[in-house]
Scaffold this motif. Structure first.
Motif, mmCIF file in Angstrom:
data_model
loop_
_atom_site.group_PDB
_atom_site.id
_atom_site.type_symbol
_atom_site.label_atom_id
_atom_site.label_comp_id
_atom_site.label_asym_id
_atom_site.label_seq_id
_atom_site.Cartn_x
_atom_site.Cartn_y
_atom_site.Cartn_z
ATOM 1 N N GLY A 628 0.941 -1.093 -0.023
ATOM 2 C CA GLY A 628 -0.120 -0.080 -0.048
ATOM 3 C C GLY A 628 0.934 1.088 -0.139
ATOM 4 N N ASP A 629 0.109 2.460 -0.291
ATOM 5 C CA ASP A 629 0.870 3.691 -0.409
ATOM 6 C C ASP A 629 0.192 4.805 0.217
ATOM 7 N N GLY A 630 -1.189 4.660 0.502
ATOM 8 C CA GLY A 630 -2.011 5.689 1.041
ATOM 9 C C GLY A 630 -2.066 5.629 2.561
ATOM 10 N N VAL A 631 -2.729 6.862 3.080
ATOM 11 C CA VAL A 631 -3.007 6.913 4.468
ATOM 12 C C VAL A 631 -4.126 5.728 4.714
ATOM 13 N N ASN A 632 -4.945 5.570 3.911
ATOM 14 C CA ASN A 632 -6.051 4.509 3.933
ATOM 15 C C ASN A 632 -5.340 3.180 4.105
ATOM 16 N N ASP A 633 -4.228 2.694 3.993
ATOM 17 C CA ASP A 633 -3.691 1.359 3.907
ATOM 18 C C ASP A 633 -2.773 1.461 5.383
ATOM 19 N N ALA A 634 -2.683 2.305 6.265
ATOM 20 C CA ALA A 634 -1.839 2.110 7.197
ATOM 21 C C ALA A 634 -2.350 1.308 8.079
ATOM 22 N N PRO A 635 -3.814 1.060 8.610
ATOM 23 C CA PRO A 635 -3.824 -0.020 9.476
ATOM 24 C C PRO A 635 -3.819 -1.121 8.944
#
Length: 912
Positions: A628-635
């Motif tokens: 992933g590369d976005g903020v939404n991928d962090a969890p």
């Protein structure tokens, strides 16, 4: 729960008048005094983090690991028995191991702090009836903010005036900017889909608007992701859990042996309590592989260093091994499988298709008349700017159109474009059109671009070469529709471009309805975010290695499916599950889907959906890598066994949440890392065999001493044992961790999560074969020295006795014999079944250097007076050295014969 922790009790998608009423504000914003009062109530607009410092706990763990606890017990026993030098030596071993492991494993958990970088430092807010620049942290619900092109939005807000194009990729994963307008009202959709809302951490790429803030800080969408990421705990890696189990197993065996043999030594051997304690300490130290943890840590660290040169930065050492056991890779599309850069692939006109190859026009000049007109229209109806060295500004689609226009030879200077522009009608997501009125070629032109299905109804004719045109008949419209569908099925995005020259007496249109009529269609532009060139080969290698790939993206299902098919992840008809379908799916249904459907694409996936997928796969026993590369991928990156973030296109949040960052954003680097992980795991097993093979010769001297009732003096002192364990063992073990990969490494399926790092066959080989041979040889050397000097069982050998020097030579002989057996074991452990000749005797130069260091250190410990006084060693005579020389060849040769028999038996079984 405090008042600040409560989420707002209003609906941000309700009518603006009601929202303003609920927020107790107006379109003119708040007064400064009221904003200060609300700041006290709501708290600052910032991302906060729970908890405090974690490093003391992590450091304390290194001193309380099962193996460390066992050594603490040994040190305590040695201290109580009065053997102070031994106790101090053991404590030094504990401290060195703990500090080394702590330094290697410590990583900063900065995922939440990185989220704060998405909040701009300053913001424009309407305070006291005028626009003021304020600190972004002071924004409160009820503030009215002014957002312009290039601004990073600093709070969740509802538009009350104007329209914007917003890059939501950090929250939704969409590569295309989304249009948001105060005139659009969505009341029955999720917040992220509401077209009148904007969110903290996203960026305005075009337009200007005013918006009323309804959420700040941890109450925003980005704050919700921060809280979700904070709650997700990092799971223990397979290697960490297996090493922990092995450590407890070793501890239980060591304690059991020590406790069992103390009464044996006292009752049956007639030893004193002090001698029995010495015996117990020797057993404990002999059973504890002190070098196991530092050698594993060093091997992983070297693997990490090697991956840096391959384009991957691993933040947690055990992640290298985890990649080696990966059975499923859940990959994003945008920026991971693709280049995250829109490119025009084909410009189609009535004269034919102009194919764009790496940005260069490959069409002959004879069929370029209409294409040139189309390029001029693309350049005019555009707000992007091409910068030097790829530093472009604007919407990715418009950048791609400008690059294509430039490749077709058209002037794309932004200053010239602005000078010639008369009027602009911004892109309307409802109409799916954008148009400009421009001066060109001595006249006034209307240039229009948009979705083909939206633009074609506004066109009356179609341009042809030679300056002529033909009416757009129903048959021609049908042909155009089929061409558009064929591009779409290939995963391409299609735009239509048209123009109209105003008559000299025709006024400049003030309404877009008057401008966008009676157009002449110039052609179609097909574009794509192309897959990375190395991805297809990497995917093929994953399939060969038995690694399953699942696409989990926030992008549209059709686009994701086309890309997945192009790179070989799926066939042409995979199972596509949209976010809404996944949200309605129960856990058992999701488990069945993941178990039975081999080709899967999850589209429009939310952060919670990615978490569900990772959890479901792990529950099925898979080792999951999530890219992933976005903020939404962090969890999801934190939840997966290993999170893989993109180093160039990835957000700081994703990089901090991940355990591995690809510096080249290349999916193929993951395959390199998987190969490296498998190689490291194989090599860990090799040096585990090497280290464990020494437990038997380390314990044997104490068993001989105890079972003889003390009539045979202790063949090895505790300090000599520690010198053997810590001094001479480490470098060769580390060198085994650098063994080259064996053939067929990527042709075998991933190992099961439940498969232990230590198998029973490894222990039999180490303890009962290599260990027994080394024990017999080292004891033979011990008795050779004593018997050659005329020693008989029971003769005194303590300080002052005539045989004391001979006894010191005998213990030194045991010490050197164990080292010689260690050398033979190192060569034997290099392969599991293959012969040493097949891999090359000199193919691992680090091992040769390690053995050289080991022998040099042995000479130092044996022949220098300071170490002789410390360890009780004595110089050996040439005949003693000659006696030991064959030991390595005997150990290696015996194992070579064993491996030959194993290969022969396997070949016979296969032939049957």
């Amino acid at each position: 729960m405090t008042e600040q922790d409560e989420r707002p009790r209003f609906d941000p998608t309700e009518r603006v008048e009601l929202l303003l009423r609920d927020l107790r504000t107006s379109r003119h914003g708040l007064s400064s005094r009221e904003a200060e009062r609300r700041l006290v109530h709501y708290g600052p607009n910032e991302i906060t983090r729970r908890g405090g410092r974690r490093w003391p706990k992590e450091l304390a763990f290194q001193f309380t690991h099962p193996l460390a606890l066992l050594l603490w017990v040994a040190a305590g026993l040695a201290w109580l028995a009065g053997i102070v030098p031994v106790a101090i030596a053991i404590v030094i071993v504990i401290v060195v191991n703990a500090l080394f492991a702590f330094v290697q494993e410590t990583q900063a958990e900065r995922a939440v702090e990185a989220l704060a970088a998405y909040l701009p430092v300053r913001a424009k807010a309407v305070r006291d009836g005028r626009v003021q620049t304020v600190e972004a942290t002071t924004l409160v619900p009820g503030d009215v903010v002014v957002i312009g092109e290039g601004d990073r939005i600093c709070a969740d807000a509802r538009l009350v005036e104007g329209g914007l194009e917003v890059d939501l990729s950090t929250l939704t994963g969409e590569s295309m900017p989304a249009y948001r307008s105060a005139d659009l009202l969505d009341t029955r959709v999720s917040l992220l889909q509401a077209r009148d809302l904007v969110f903290s951490g996203t960026t305005c790429t075009e337009g200007e608007a005013r918006a009323v803030v309804f959420a700040t800080g941890m109450h925003t969408e980005i704050g919700r992701i921060a809280a979700l990421s904070e709650r997700v705990e990092r799971a223990e890696s397979p290697l960490e859990s297996q090493v922990r189990r092995v450590a407890w197993l070793i501890a239980i065996i060591a304690v059991a042996l020590g406790v069992a043999f103390i009464p044996v030594a006292m009752v049956f051997a007639g030893l004193s309590l002090g001698d029995a304690v010495v015996f117990a300490v020797g057993l404990l130290v002999g059973n504890v592989p002190e070098g196991l943890l530092p050698v594993i840590t060093l091997a992983l660290a070297l693997g990490v260093r090697g991956l840096v040169h391959a384009g991957a930065v691993v933040k947690r050492l055990s992640a290298v091994e985890t990649l080696g056991s990966t059975s499923v890779i859940c990959t994003d599309k945008t920026g991971t499988l693709t280049e995250n850069h829109m490119r025009v692939t084909t410009v189609w006109t009535n004269a034919g298709a102009v194919r764009m190859q790496d940005g260069v026009d490959s069409a002959p000049a004879s069929s370029r008349q209409v294409a040139d007109r189309l390029a001029a229209a693309m350049s005019a109806c555009n707000n992007a700017e091409l910068g030097d060295a790829g530093a472009h500004v604007g919407d990715p689609t418009e950048i791609a159109l400008l690059e294509a226009a430039s490749a077709l030879g058209c002037q794309v200077d932004p200053d010239e474009r602005r000078r010639r522009r008369v009027r602009q009608f911004h892109f309307d997501p409802v109409l799916k059109l954008m148009s400009t009125v421009d001066e060109r070629d001595g006249g006034i032109w209307v240039d229009v671009k948009g979705a083909p299905e939206a633009l074609l109804p506004h066109c009356a004719t179609m341009a042809e070469d030679g300056g002529t045109s033909r009416p757009l008949s129903e048959g021609l419209r049908h042909e155009l529709g089929e061409r558009v569908d064929s591009y779409a099925r290939a995963g391409l995005r299609v735009l239509a471009v048209a123009e109209r020259r105003l008559r000299p007496d025709e006024p400049v249109p003030l309404r877009r309805e008057d401008a966008e009529r009676d157009l002449e269609l110039l052609g179609l532009v097909a574009m794509q975010d192309p897959p990375r060139p190395q991805v297809a080969d990497a995917v093929a290698q994953c399939h060969t290695a038995g690694v399953r790939i699942i696409v989990v993206t926030g992008d549209h299902g059709l686009t994701a499916t086309a890309i997945a098919s192009q790179v070989g992840i799926t066939g042409e008809h995979p199972t596509v599950v949209n976010g809404d379908e996944l949200e309605r799916m129960h856990e058992p249904d999701l488990d069945v889907l993941l178990r039975n459907e081999k080709e899967l694409v999850f589209a429009r996936s939310s952060p919670e959906a990615k978490l569900r997928i990772a959890d479901a796969l792990r529950a099925e026993g898979h080792v999951v890598a999530m890219t992933g590369d976005g903020v939404n991928d962090a969890p999801a990156l934190r939840r997966a066994d290993i999170g893989v973030a993109m180093g160039r296109a990835g957000t700081d949040v994703a990089k901090e949440a991940a355990t591995m960052v690809l510096t080249d954003d290349n999916f193929a680097t993951i395959v390199t890392a998987v190969r490296a992980g498998r190689q490291v795991y194989d090599n860990i097993r090799k040096f585990i065999v090497y280290i464990f093979a020494h437990s038997t010769p380390e314990i044997t001297p104490f068993l001989v001493f105890a079972l003889s009732g003390g009539s045979i003096p202790l063949p090895l002192t505790v300090l000599q044992l520690l010198a053997f364990d810590v001094g001479t063992e480490t470098l060769p073990a580390l060198a085994l961790g650098r063994e080259p990969a064996e053939p067929g490494l990527m042709n075998r399926p991933p190992r099961r999560r439940s498969e232990g790092v230590i198998r029973p066959g490894m222990l039999v080989r180490a303890w009962l074969f290599l260990g027994v041979i080394s024990s017999v040889l080292s004891m033979a050397g011990f008795f050779y020295v004593l018997l050659s000097a005329g020693w008989h069982p029971g003769d005194p050998t303590g300080p002052g006795a005539p045989l004391h020097h001979v006894y010191q030579q005998a213990t030194t002989m045991t010490f050197l014999g164990m080292i010689a057996g260690q050398v033979g074991t190192a060569f034997a452990a290099r392969t599991d079944r293959a012969s040493l000749r097949s891999v090359g005797v000199f193919s691992n130069p680090l091992l040769l250097w390690g053995i050289g260091f080991e022998l040099a250190l042995a000479a130092l410990l044996i022949y220098t007076p300071p170490f002789q006084d410390l360890l009780g060693t004595a110089a050996l005579t040439p005949d003693m050295i000659a006696f030991v020389l064959p030991f390595p060849f005997i150990v290696w040769g015996a194992d070579e014969i064993r491996r030959w028999l194993v290969r022969r038996r396997a070949a016979a079984k296969q032939s049957r």
